[in-house]
Design an enzyme around this catalytic site. Structure first.
Site, PDB file in Angstrom:
ATOM      1  N   HIS A   1       0.841  -1.200   0.000  1.00 33.94           N
ATOM      2  CA  HIS A   1       0.000   0.000   0.000  1.00 33.94           C
ATOM      3  C   HIS A   1       0.870   1.241   0.000  1.00 33.94           C
ATOM      4  CE1 HIS A   1      -2.209   3.195   2.442  1.00 33.94           C
ATOM      5  NE2 HIS A   1      -2.887   3.120   1.309  1.00 33.94           N
ATOM      6  N   SER A   2       0.582   2.184  -0.889  1.00 36.25           N
ATOM      7  CA  SER A   2       1.225   3.493  -0.889  1.00 36.25           C
ATOM      8  C   SER A   2       2.752   3.339  -0.924  1.00 36.25           C
ATOM      9  CB  SER A   2       0.736   4.287   0.326  1.00 36.25           C
ATOM     10  OG  SER A   2       1.011   5.650   0.194  1.00 36.25           O
TER      11      SER A   2
END
Length: 310
Positions: A104-105
Site C-alpha cells: 500500500h502506498s
C-alpha cells in the site's frame, strides 16, 4: 468468509535491532509479504488479510522506524533503498526464494523497486493505490529542497535529544485523524494500537521522530528510467486505484498524465501480466472497506502464473 486469526508475532534480527512482523495462514502456504504505507504499520492489513485466501502465508512487516520495529541508529538515514534492503533481509531470514507482494502506498513503491532489482524472486505484485515508482516530472524542481530538508531535519532531531511527547489516547487519535483525513476513527485507532506505547501518563508514538515526510526518503525517477526498470519485471502486476485515493484527489494535469503514463507503460511492457482496476473509496480503502478490494486481490493471488518472456 470465515475470519482468519493472527498466527503469531515475529521479530527478525537485523544489525540495528529487529524487524517486527505479523503472520497469518499456514507456513507451507504460498508466501505473501505485505508492506504498509508511510508512517503506518503492519496493522494496516488487519482487516484485509482475513478476507483473503486462507491457504496463503501472509507476513506483514513493520518498516524500520515504524510500528514495533527498531529505529535506525544515529546518523543512519531513512532512504528509499534502505527499506528495499530491509525487505531483502526479511525474505532471507524467512528463507523465501520466490513470493508475492501486497503493498500500500509507500509499501508499493518499495515492493516495486525490489521487484525490479530482484525480478526472479517476485511472482506477483499487488499495488494498492500506488505506483511501482514515483516519477520526477512534478517534483524535479523541489528535489534539492527535499534533500536539504531531510538532512537538516535529521540533524535537528538527533541534536535535540528531546523525549517523545506524551499525550492522551483521545488527543493522539485526533492528531492522527487531523493529519490523515483518509483514515476513519476506527481504523485510526487500529493503527495506533501498534504505533504507540502506553506509559504512565498517556501514549507515546513508536515511530522514529526523524521520519517526517515521505518526500525526504523517496527516490524520484524519470520516465525513461521508469521504462527501463519495468522491463526488468518478471512479476504479474495488479494495480488497484481508489477513485478518491492519492491520484483521485491530486487533480493537477501533471498527476493525471503521470498516472496515464504509468498505466500505459505497464500495459505495453507487461501485456497480459498487467491488470488494472478502479474501486470506490479513498487512499485507505483496503483498511476502511476491505471487502471492495478483497475479491480481486484473492482472484489475482490464486491465478495461474504466466511466465515472463526470456
Amino acid at each position: 468468509m470465515r475470519a482468519m486469526g493472527l498466527m503469531s508475532e515475529l521479530k527478525l534480527a537485523v544489525p540495528w535491532g529487529h524487524i517486527a512482523a505479523k503472520i497469518w495462514g499456514p507456513q507451507q502456504g504460498s508466501p505473501v509479504l505485505c508492506l504498509h504505507g508511510w508512517l503506518d504499520n503492519a496493522n494496516s492489513f488487519d482487516r484485509l488479510i482475513p478476507l483473503l485466501p486462507k491457504d496463503f502465508h501472509y507476513v506483514a512487516m513493520d518498516f524500520g522506524g515504524h510500528g514495533l520495529s527498531s529505529h535506525y541508529g544515529p546518523g543512519f538515514p531513512y532512504y528509499h533503498q534502505n527499506f528495499v534492503s530491509e525487505v531483502r533481509r526479511v525474505v532471507a531470514a524467512l528463507k523465501w526464494n520466490r513470493f508475492s507482494f501486497l503493498g500500500h502506498s509507500f509499501g508499493g513503491l518499495v515492493g516495486g523497486m525490489f521487484s525490479c532489482i530482484f525480478p526472479e524472486m517476485v511472482d506477483k505484485l499487488v499495488l494498492l493505490d500506488t505506483s511501482p515508482f514515483t516519477l520526477d516530472t512534478n517534483e524535479i524542481e523541489n528535489m534539492p529542497s527535499y534533500k536539504r530538508k531531510a538532512i537538516e531535519h535529521t540533524l535537528q532531531v538527533e541534536a535535540s535529544n528531546k523525549p517523545s511527547k506524551v499525550v492522551s489516547p483521545e488527543e493522539m487519535l485526533q492528531g492522527l485523524l487531523k493529519n490523515n483525513s483518509h483514515v476513519g476513527e476506527e481504523c485510526g485507532a487500529l493503527l495506533l494500537q501498534r504505533g504507540t506505547t502506553q506509559v504512565a501518563t498517556g501514549l507515546v508514538m513508536n515511530r522514529d521522530r526523524r521520519i517526517s515526510w515521505p518526500e525526504h526518503s523517496l527516490d524520484f525517477i524519470s520516465r525513461e528510467l521508469f521504462v527501463h526498470f519495468i522491463r526488468k519485471l518478471q512479476a504479474r502486476v495488479l494495480l488497484i486505484k481508489a477513485t478518491q485515493g492519492f491520484y483521485g484527489v491530486r487533480e493537477s494535469h501533471t498527476d493525471r498524465e503521470d498516472l496515464r503514463f504509468v498505466r500505459s507503460t505497464l500495459k505495453s511492457v507487461l501485456r497480459e501480466r498487467f491488470q488494472y482496476m478502479e474501486v470506490p473509496g479513498n487512499h485507505y480503502v483496503h483498511l476502511n472497506q476491505p471487502q471492495l478490494v478483497a475479491g480481486v486481490i484473492s482472484a489475482f493471488l490464486q491465478s495461474k502464473e504466466t511466465p515472463a518472456p526470456p
